[in-house]
Structures are given as structure tokens and as C-alpha cells.
Design a protein around this motif. Structure first.
Motif, PDB file in Angstrom:
ATOM      1  N   SER A 164       0.813  -1.221   0.000  1.00 49.43           N
ATOM      2  CA  SER A 164       0.000   0.000   0.000  1.00 49.43           C
ATOM      3  C   SER A 164       0.846   1.271   0.000  1.00 49.43           C
ATOM      4  N   SER A 165       2.044   1.214  -0.576  1.00 49.83           N
ATOM      5  CA  SER A 165       2.871   2.420  -0.657  1.00 49.83           C
ATOM      6  C   SER A 165       2.205   3.415  -1.591  1.00 49.83           C
ATOM      7  N   CYS A 166       2.068   4.663  -1.138  1.00 49.57           N
ATOM      8  CA  CYS A 166       1.325   5.611  -1.959  1.00 49.57           C
ATOM      9  C   CYS A 166       1.528   7.036  -1.459  1.00 49.57           C
ATOM     10  N   PHE A 167       0.949   7.993  -2.191  1.00 49.34           N
ATOM     11  CA  PHE A 167       0.997   9.412  -1.863  1.00 49.34           C
ATOM     12  C   PHE A 167      -0.397   9.876  -1.429  1.00 49.34           C
ATOM     13  N   LEU A 168      -0.441  10.603  -0.315  1.00 44.42           N
ATOM     14  CA  LEU A 168      -1.706  11.153   0.161  1.00 44.42           C
ATOM     15  C   LEU A 168      -2.284  12.092  -0.886  1.00 44.42           C
ATOM     16  N   ARG A 169      -3.605  12.009  -1.076  1.00 40.33           N
ATOM     17  CA  ARG A 169      -4.247  12.789  -2.132  1.00 40.33           C
ATOM     18  C   ARG A 169      -5.569  13.353  -1.620  1.00 40.33           C
ATOM     19  N   ILE A 170      -5.831  14.651  -1.903  1.00 37.14           N
ATOM     20  CA  ILE A 170      -7.112  15.285  -1.552  1.00 37.14           C
ATOM     21  C   ILE A 170      -7.837  15.636  -2.854  1.00 37.14           C
ATOM     22  N   HIS A 171      -8.988  15.025  -3.070  1.00 41.08           N
ATOM     23  CA  HIS A 171      -9.777  15.306  -4.266  1.00 41.08           C
ATOM     24  C   HIS A 171     -10.603  16.582  -4.087  1.00 41.08           C
ATOM     25  N   SER A 172     -11.072  17.112  -5.192  1.00 43.15           N
ATOM     26  CA  SER A 172     -11.850  18.358  -5.156  1.00 43.15           C
ATOM     27  C   SER A 172     -13.170  18.201  -4.428  1.00 43.15           C
ATOM     28  N   ASP A 173     -13.681  16.951  -4.310  1.00 42.10           N
ATOM     29  CA  ASP A 173     -14.940  16.729  -3.583  1.00 42.10           C
ATOM     30  C   ASP A 173     -14.707  16.464  -2.102  1.00 42.10           C
ATOM     31  N   GLY A 174     -13.459  16.553  -1.656  1.00 46.74           N
ATOM     32  CA  GLY A 174     -13.155  16.367  -0.245  1.00 46.74           C
ATOM     33  C   GLY A 174     -12.712  14.965   0.129  1.00 46.74           C
ATOM     34  N   ALA A 175     -12.803  14.030  -0.804  1.00 50.39           N
ATOM     35  CA  ALA A 175     -12.364  12.663  -0.515  1.00 50.39           C
ATOM     36  C   ALA A 175     -10.842  12.625  -0.365  1.00 50.39           C
ATOM     37  N   VAL A 176     -10.378  11.853   0.607  1.00 48.92           N
ATOM     38  CA  VAL A 176      -8.939  11.704   0.850  1.00 48.92           C
ATOM     39  C   VAL A 176      -8.571  10.242   0.656  1.00 48.92           C
ATOM     40  N   ASP A 177      -7.606   9.995  -0.214  1.00 47.28           N
ATOM     41  CA  ASP A 177      -7.119   8.636  -0.429  1.00 47.28           C
ATOM     42  C   ASP A 177      -5.650   8.706  -0.789  1.00 47.28           C
ATOM     43  N   CYS A 178      -5.122   7.653  -1.398  1.00 44.47           N
ATOM     44  CA  CYS A 178      -3.724   7.699  -1.808  1.00 44.47           C
ATOM     45  C   CYS A 178      -3.563   7.062  -3.180  1.00 44.47           C
ATOM     46  N   ALA A 179      -2.524   7.490  -3.873  1.00 46.20           N
ATOM     47  CA  ALA A 179      -2.241   7.008  -5.220  1.00 46.20           C
ATOM     48  C   ALA A 179      -0.791   6.530  -5.281  1.00 46.20           C
ATOM     49  N   PRO A 180      -0.495   5.550  -6.142  1.00 47.99           N
ATOM     50  CA  PRO A 180       0.864   4.996  -6.202  1.00 47.99           C
ATOM     51  C   PRO A 180       1.894   5.951  -6.792  1.00 47.99           C
ATOM     52  N   VAL A 181       1.453   7.016  -7.448  1.00 48.14           N
ATOM     53  CA  VAL A 181       2.384   7.964  -8.059  1.00 48.14           C
ATOM     54  C   VAL A 181       1.991   9.391  -7.709  1.00 48.14           C
ATOM     55  N   GLN A 182       2.917  10.312  -7.863  1.00 52.31           N
ATOM     56  CA  GLN A 182       2.621  11.728  -7.640  1.00 52.31           C
ATOM     57  C   GLN A 182       1.626  12.224  -8.685  1.00 52.31           C
ATOM     58  N   SER A 183       0.756  13.139  -8.257  1.00 52.67           N
ATOM     59  CA  SER A 183      -0.212  13.738  -9.169  1.00 52.67           C
ATOM     60  C   SER A 183      -0.513  15.151  -8.702  1.00 52.67           C
ATOM     61  N   ALA A 184      -1.309  15.871  -9.491  1.00 52.55           N
ATOM     62  CA  ALA A 184      -1.669  17.244  -9.117  1.00 52.55           C
ATOM     63  C   ALA A 184      -2.411  17.276  -7.792  1.00 52.55           C
ATOM     64  N   HIS A 185      -3.226  16.267  -7.509  1.00 45.86           N
ATOM     65  CA  HIS A 185      -4.012  16.252  -6.279  1.00 45.86           C
ATOM     66  C   HIS A 185      -3.234  15.727  -5.074  1.00 45.86           C
ATOM     67  N   SER A 186      -2.003  15.264  -5.282  1.00 44.75           N
ATOM     68  CA  SER A 186      -1.201  14.821  -4.129  1.00 44.75           C
ATOM     69  C   SER A 186      -0.186  15.878  -3.702  1.00 44.75           C
ATOM     70  N   LEU A 187      -0.128  16.997  -4.418  1.00 41.11           N
ATOM     71  CA  LEU A 187       0.779  18.077  -4.037  1.00 41.11           C
ATOM     72  C   LEU A 187       0.144  18.894  -2.917  1.00 41.11           C
ATOM     73  N   MET A 188       0.844  18.985  -1.778  1.00 38.48           N
ATOM     74  CA  MET A 188       0.302  19.635  -0.584  1.00 38.48           C
ATOM     75  C   MET A 188       1.071  20.899  -0.220  1.00 38.48           C
ATOM     76  N   GLU A 189       0.346  21.894   0.271  1.00 34.56           N
ATOM     77  CA  GLU A 189       0.960  23.065   0.898  1.00 34.56           C
ATOM     78  C   GLU A 189       1.009  22.793   2.403  1.00 34.56           C
ATOM     79  N   ILE A 190       2.203  22.751   2.958  1.00 35.29           N
ATOM     80  CA  ILE A 190       2.363  22.525   4.394  1.00 35.29           C
ATOM     81  C   ILE A 190       2.791  23.847   5.023  1.00 35.29           C
TER      82      ILE A 190
END
Length: 219
Positions: free
Chosen positions: A59-85
Motif C-alpha cells: 500500500s505504498s502511496c501518496f496522500l491525495r485530496i480530491h476536489s470533492d473532499g475525498a482523501v485517499d492515496c495514489a501509487p504515483v505523484q499527481s496534481a491532487h497529491s501536491l500539498m501546501e504545508i
């Protein structure tokens, strides 16, 4: 003629006035300005992908926040896994999806969700840097770490230490910066370093337990 003690008092007053003026002209750091200001790291907002790995690399993956508020993870980097900390208090951060513009927040059951309104209780997390370079983000209110584990896993591991998928490695982005070139599904060969998918420490950071140099703060 003015006495020597009087001249000393005047000189002392002039020195103190000069120090006060110098301090007044310098911007002051607020006590809640965050660890970057206090420790001189200088970067108040970090853009990172939060990578996590399950036991034996499952289950190695990147945290992802979708535009509808759903939070999951994806195996690769994507636009929705880029976070402002962003630091919101000393050792405390808010995490916001760069594409979704939603804050990462925790519900009463520990489930993660993306919300448009920031809440200091539900959307602020204490950032703990582990000796192996991974980070854990704790909710003071819910006494739980940010985790991508399922409801069943959270129940099984309750009171048994760290939840699965709760150790995150902040990684710099390897996806194109131009909006038309960003895709949600990219080939997995875009990692800057090869991943050991059968390991809880895919970057070999646990073998370097000297001074912690977390990817959170180093480019």
C-alpha cells in the motif's frame, strides 16, 4: 559642570535608546510563527507530496485530496497529491491540497477529509519528525495521527502504537509545473530515487540515524 555619575547615566540612556530603535526597525517573529521562523529554516510554506508505506512496502502511496473532499492515496505523484504545508504554530502545521484548495482535516473517528474552511481543532496537526526522517502528524483534539488506514485497521490498531500508513515522507515534486502538462496518472518511473517497495524504509533513511535531515525542510 555635570558630575561623572550624571554623564554615565546619560550615556547609558543613549545606548538603551539606540538599542530600542534598532529593535523597533526589525520585524519581530510572533511566538506562533512556526518552527521555520524559530529555527531559521526560512521556508514558511512547503510544497511537498506526502509518501507513506504500509508493512513490507504494501500500500505504498501518496496522500491525495480530491476536489470533492475525498482523501485517499495514489501509487504515483499527481496534481491532487501536491500539498501546501504551512506552519500555524510552533511545531504545528496545516496541510492544504494545492489543486483541490481544501484543508486536510480529521473527523471524530480519525477519518481524513478535505474541507474548505480551516478549523484549528480539526485541521491543525503537530508535526513530529522521526529519527528515520519520516514525519507523523498528530491531532491534539482526537489524539490520533493522520493516517490513510481503513476504519477496520484503525479499530484493530487502537491503543497498539502507530496506525498503519501514518508515517509520511515529504517529497519534492517531480511532476511538470505547467497546468496543461499535469496529469493525475503519471508513470511510476518519475521518482527521483528508486523505491524499495518491499521495505518500510524505501529510501534507506533509517540506516542514517545521525542528525535528522528530514525532506520536510531540505531541498
Amino acid at each position: 559642570m555635570r558630575s561623572a555619575p550624571s554623564r554615565c547615566a546619560v550615556a547609558r540612556a543613549l545606548v538603551l535608546a539606540g538599542l530600542w530603535l534598532a529593535a523597533a526597525g526589525r520585524p519581530l517573529a510572533f511566538s506562533d510563527a512556526g518552527p521555520h521562523v524559530h529555527y531559521g529554516w526560512g521556508e514558511s510554506v512547503r510544497l511537498r507530496h506526502l509518501y507513506t508505506a504500509g508493512p513490507q512496502g504494501l500500500s505504498s502511496c501518496f496522500l491525495r485530496i480530491h476536489s470533492d473532499g475525498a482523501v485517499d492515496c495514489a501509487p504515483v505523484q499527481s496534481a491532487h497529491s501536491l500539498m501546501e504545508i504551512r506552519a500555524v504554530a510552533l511545531s504545528t502545521v496545516a496541510i492544504k491540497g494545492e489543486r483541490s484548495v481544501l484543508y486536510l482535516c480529521m473527523g471524530a473517528d480519525g477519518k481524513m477529509q478535505g474541507l474548505s474552511q480551516y478549523s484549528a481543532e480539526d485541521c491543525a496537526f503537530e508535526e513530529e519528525i522521526r529519527p528515520d526522517g519520516y514525519n507523523v502528524y498528530w491531532s491534539k483534539k482526537h489524539h490520533l495521527p493522520v493516517s490513510l488506514s481503513s476504519a477496520r485497521q484503525r479499530q484493530l490498531f487502537k491503543g497498539r502504537g502507530f496506525l498503519p500508513l501514518s508515517h509520511f515522507l515529504p517529497m519534492l515534486s517531480t511532476i511538470p509545473t505547467e497546468p496543461d502538462e499535469i496529469q493525475d496518472h503519471l508513470k511510476p518511473d518519475l521518482f527521483a530515487l528508486p523505491l524499495k517497495t518491499d521495505s518500510m524504509d524505501p529510501f534507506g533513511l533509517a540506516t542514517k540515524l545521525g542528525v535528522v535531515k528530514s525532506p520536510s525542510f531540505y531541498k
